[in-house]
Design an enzyme around this catalytic site. Structure first.
Site, short mmCIF file in Angstrom:
data_model
loop_
_atom_site.label_atom_id
_atom_site.label_comp_id
_atom_site.label_asym_id
_atom_site.label_seq_id
_atom_site.Cartn_x
_atom_site.Cartn_y
_atom_site.Cartn_z
N LYS A 92 17.02 5.43 2.19
CA LYS A 92 15.69 5.19 1.60
C LYS A 92 14.66 5.33 2.70
O LYS A 92 14.80 4.75 3.78
CB LYS A 92 15.65 3.77 1.00
CG LYS A 92 14.34 3.44 0.32
CD LYS A 92 14.32 3.94 -1.11
CE LYS A 92 12.92 4.01 -1.71
NZ LYS A 92 12.22 5.30 -1.40
N LYS A 116 14.13 -1.89 9.33
CA LYS A 116 13.08 -2.34 8.41
C LYS A 116 13.70 -2.65 7.04
O LYS A 116 13.47 -3.70 6.46
CB LYS A 116 12.04 -1.23 8.27
CG LYS A 116 10.87 -1.58 7.37
CD LYS A 116 10.07 -0.35 6.97
CE LYS A 116 9.52 0.44 8.14
NZ LYS A 116 8.48 1.41 7.75
N LYS A 128 14.69 9.36 6.52
CA LYS A 128 13.31 9.85 6.59
C LYS A 128 13.35 11.36 6.45
O LYS A 128 14.34 12.00 6.81
CB LYS A 128 12.69 9.49 7.95
CG LYS A 128 11.18 9.51 7.96
CD LYS A 128 10.63 8.21 7.38
CE LYS A 128 9.15 8.22 7.20
NZ LYS A 128 8.64 6.88 6.87
N ASP A 168 4.74 9.14 2.76
CA ASP A 168 4.39 8.70 4.11
C ASP A 168 3.11 9.49 4.43
O ASP A 168 2.40 9.93 3.50
CB ASP A 168 5.53 8.97 5.10
CG ASP A 168 5.33 8.26 6.45
OD1 ASP A 168 5.64 7.07 6.54
OD2 ASP A 168 4.85 8.91 7.41
N THR A 211 2.11 -1.46 0.84
CA THR A 211 2.25 -1.49 2.31
C THR A 211 1.07 -2.25 2.93
O THR A 211 1.26 -3.13 3.78
CB THR A 211 2.35 -0.07 2.89
OG1 THR A 211 3.34 0.65 2.15
CG2 THR A 211 2.74 -0.11 4.35
N ASN A 242 -3.51 5.61 2.81
CA ASN A 242 -2.95 4.62 1.89
C ASN A 242 -2.84 3.23 2.50
O ASN A 242 -3.28 2.24 1.92
CB ASN A 242 -1.57 5.13 1.42
CG ASN A 242 -0.86 4.11 0.57
OD1 ASN A 242 -0.07 3.31 1.07
ND2 ASN A 242 -1.17 4.08 -0.71
N SER A 385 9.22 -0.14 -3.15
CA SER A 385 9.94 1.05 -3.62
C SER A 385 11.29 0.63 -4.22
O SER A 385 11.73 1.17 -5.24
CB SER A 385 10.22 2.00 -2.45
OG SER A 385 9.09 2.80 -2.19
P1 NDP Z 1 -1.97 8.71 5.00
O1 NDP Z 1 -1.63 10.12 5.10
O2 NDP Z 1 -2.38 8.15 3.67
O3 NDP Z 1 -3.09 8.30 6.05
C1 NDP Z 1 -2.92 8.53 7.41
C2 NDP Z 1 -4.18 8.15 8.13
O4 NDP Z 1 -3.97 8.14 9.53
C3 NDP Z 1 -5.33 9.14 7.88
O5 NDP Z 1 -6.53 8.43 7.88
C4 NDP Z 1 -5.24 10.06 9.09
O6 NDP Z 1 -6.45 10.71 9.41
C5 NDP Z 1 -4.89 9.06 10.16
N1 NDP Z 1 -4.24 9.73 11.27
C6 NDP Z 1 -3.15 10.53 11.26
N2 NDP Z 1 -2.87 10.98 12.49
C7 NDP Z 1 -3.82 10.45 13.28
C8 NDP Z 1 -4.09 10.54 14.66
N3 NDP Z 1 -3.31 11.26 15.48
N4 NDP Z 1 -5.15 9.82 15.14
C9 NDP Z 1 -5.91 9.07 14.29
N5 NDP Z 1 -5.72 8.97 12.99
C10 NDP Z 1 -4.69 9.65 12.50
O7 NDP Z 1 -0.68 7.91 5.55
P2 NDP Z 1 -0.27 6.40 5.30
O8 NDP Z 1 -1.47 5.53 5.21
O9 NDP Z 1 0.74 6.38 4.22
O10 NDP Z 1 0.54 6.09 6.65
C11 NDP Z 1 -0.09 5.51 7.80
C12 NDP Z 1 0.99 4.91 8.70
O11 NDP Z 1 1.70 3.89 7.97
C13 NDP Z 1 2.07 5.88 9.19
O12 NDP Z 1 2.49 5.47 10.47
C14 NDP Z 1 3.21 5.67 8.20
O13 NDP Z 1 4.45 6.04 8.73
C15 NDP Z 1 3.11 4.15 8.00
N6 NDP Z 1 3.71 3.61 6.79
C16 NDP Z 1 3.38 4.10 5.55
C17 NDP Z 1 3.94 3.52 4.42
C18 NDP Z 1 3.54 3.95 3.05
O14 NDP Z 1 4.02 3.33 2.10
N7 NDP Z 1 2.69 4.93 2.88
C19 NDP Z 1 4.94 2.45 4.53
C20 NDP Z 1 5.16 1.96 5.87
C21 NDP Z 1 4.57 2.56 6.95
P3 NDP Z 1 -6.66 12.27 9.05
O15 NDP Z 1 -6.79 12.30 7.57
O16 NDP Z 1 -7.88 12.69 9.77
O17 NDP Z 1 -5.41 12.97 9.56
O1 2IT Z 2 7.70 4.01 6.56
C1 2IT Z 2 7.95 3.58 5.41
O2 2IT Z 2 8.51 2.50 5.22
C2 2IT Z 2 7.51 4.40 4.27
N1 2IT Z 2 6.91 5.45 4.47
C3 2IT Z 2 7.85 3.97 2.86
C4 2IT Z 2 9.24 4.36 2.50
C5 2IT Z 2 9.65 4.13 1.06
O3 2IT Z 2 10.77 4.55 0.76
O4 2IT Z 2 8.90 3.56 0.27
#
Ligand code: NDP
Ligand code: 2IT
Length: 453
Positions: A92, A116, A128, A168, A211, A242, A385
């Site tokens: 997952k 995690k 992943k 992600d 998240t 997100n 999830s």
């Molecule tokens: P999104 O794609 O929704 O958003 C990512 C954000 O981070 C955007 O604002 C993007 O800006 C910014 N970003 C990406 N790369 C960079 C960089 N090098 N410098 C500055 N800003 C950057 O992703 P999520 O919100 O889903 O994910 C964010 C983090 O959370 C990641 O590390 C992901 O692995 C982690 N995560 C996500 C989960 C989920 O359920 N979605 C669960 C657990 C962890 P721009 O649009 O300009 O690229």
């Molecule tokens: O980093 C993470 O935990 C995620 N991107 C969510 C993974 C999931 O299966 O919901």
């Protein structure tokens, strides 16, 4: 050989076996070194060669993805799915679409996901996947054709009891929709093989929010432990995707003031609090940039990347009480944490995966700043999830409140597990060690019980 020498030997061999995977070395180094007290207190893990086994994915699938762009040209990308560990449940973990994606990034994320997922207390293994495809600047039709091409290979490797991907970076509701549609067309099955689905076709309420909400619930638990709260706290949030959006939403709910958000081009500083509806309109509806937000909201300041400081993001240089890095890996550096510390920050709560660099983490430890590691603090997304998978299995849909109550309970249990494990190993409040040891122990014990497979 001492346990420390054993760990060093494994880490060195990893660099020889898998060259050029820096983020993966960083993640394995942090986890393995923090396991030292556990390894010294229980010889079984070394006796059964668990460390040697757990750092190697059960399977890494790399494939070609070819798709036709709007001008009729064939484009080629790499596709990945790393099925890291299935000791406690089906693989997952999310899918990331970003130009920086490579095998090392996939392995670091898959490795973190193992522990995690174990910490959630639910039966989910670690995996992943993703692609170096960049959804930015692509039309909807291009994104759809890419997702269809990606799923045309991935569908052979996933299944509701085998491997269940989700979103992600760069993979949200739109991409999950196109991926699901193609899976259904190829297999003829309406199965819960992805999470983060639309609410009309098997998605869970509160998954989108989970998240970010979970990250704030985790911070609340941590602060309460030390008789503090989120009330009136100024919170610097990075990212504007997100995780960042729903972190900001929950911070407002709990009486805090989220003063910032950022993207890859710059930072928004809004002293009196981010305008959440403007942010959602710009990011969730138009998929625009924060410059657009700044043009809608006159009270805020827009600070482009590398303006202040000269080599980074302004987001960690704002006066704040708590930092919520919620964008990407290694976004919070040593000079950032020094600035945060000087400005009075008491807690760094990781919403992103591995956003803090190793030297910044050392500084946090030596200066006794509270720290919530991502694999604990951002586990609310994957936990919800799993709640989606449960709802799919019983063909039901729970209310938003019901899912949110469960999420809150899960986050509080994760905090309790990480904290109590830190006390057990005489490093009270060191949640990096607490989370790594607790997650590892559950997976490693299951591997031992299942024999040499
Ligand atoms: P999104 O794609 O929704 O958003 C990512 C954000 O981070 C955007 O604002 C993007 O800006 C910014 N970003 C990406 N790369 C960079 C960089 N090098 N410098 C500055 N800003 C950057 O992703 P999520 O919100 O889903 O994910 C964010 C983090 O959370 C990641 O590390 C992901 O692995 C982690 N995560 C996500 C989960 C989920 O359920 N979605 C669960 C657990 C962890 P721009 O649009 O300009 O690229
Ligand atoms: O980093 C993470 O935990 C995620 N991107 C969510 C993974 C999931 O299966 O919901």
């Amino acid at each position: 050989m001492s346990s420390k020498m054993h760990i060093d030997k494994i880490l060195n061999s990893l660099e020889e076996m898998s060259p050029g995977q820096n983020e993966f070395y960083q993640a394995t180094q942090e986890v393995l070194l923090s396991l030292l007290p556990l390894l010294e207190s229980d010889s079984r893990y070394e006796e059964y060669n668990i460390l040697e086994r757990i750092i190697v994915p059960e399977r890494s699938i790399i494939f070609r993805v070819t798709w036709i762009d709007d001008s009729g040209k064939v484009q080629t990308n790499f596709g990945y799915r790393v099925q890291f560990n299935s000791a406690i449940g089906p693989y997952k973990g999310g899918l990331r679409f970003h130009p920086s994606v490579n095998l090392g990034i996939m392995k670091f994320l898959g490795f973190e996901q193992i522990f995690k997922n174990a910490l959630t207390g639910l039966q989910i293994g670690g995996g992943k996947g993703g692609s170096n495809f960049d959804p930015k600047g692509k039309s909807d039709n291009e994104v759809m054709r890419f997702c269809q091409a990606f799923m045309s290979e991935l569908y052979k490797h996933i299944g509701k009891h085998k491997d269940v991907p989700a979103g992600d970076i760069g993979v949200g509701a739109r991409e999950i929709g196109y991926l699901f549609g193609q899976y259904k067309k190829l297999t003829g099955e309406f199965d819960g093989i992805l999470t983060g689905k639309g609410l009309n076709w098997g998605g869970s309420k509160a998954r989108k929010e989970a998240t970010g909400y979970g990250s704030v619930y985790f911070a609340e638990n941590f602060l309460n432990k030390y008789d503090k709260s989120l009330q009136d706290k100024k919170c610097a949030v990075s990212g504007s995707g997100n995780v960042a959006i729903y972190t900001i939403e929950k911070l407002y709910d709990l009486g805090a003031i989220p003063i910032s958000c950022s993207d890859s081009k710059g930072t928004i500083y809004h002293k009196n609090g981010i305008d959440l509806s403007a942010l959602k309109a710009v990011k969730e509806i138009h998929h625009g940039s924060l410059e657009e937000y700044a043009s809608l909201s006159c009270e805020c300041e827009y600070i482009p990347l590398n303006k202040y400081p000269k080599d980074g993001h302004a987001v960690w240089h704002l006066p704040c009480d708590i930092a919520f890095p919620s964008a990407t890996q290694n976004e919070l550096t040593l000079s950032d944490i020094k600035a945060l510390h000087k400005n009075g920050c008491i807690l760094v709560n990781e919403g992103a995966n591995m956003p803090t660099t190793p030297d910044a983490l050392e500084y946090i430890k030596s200066n006794k700043i509270l720290f919530s590691p991502g694999k604990a603090a951002n586990a609310g997304g994957v936990a919800t999830s799993q709640l989606e998978m449960s709802q799919n299995a019983s063909m039901s849909q729970w209310s938003f409140e019901e899912v949110d109550i469960q999420l809150r309970g899960i986050m509080s249990n994760i905090f309790k597990t990480a904290y109590e494990t830190s006390v057990e190993f005489e490093c009270e409040g060191d949640l990096v060690s607490g989370a790594n040891i607790a997650g590892f122990r559950k997976v490693a014990d299951s591997m031992i019980e299942q024999g040499a497979v």
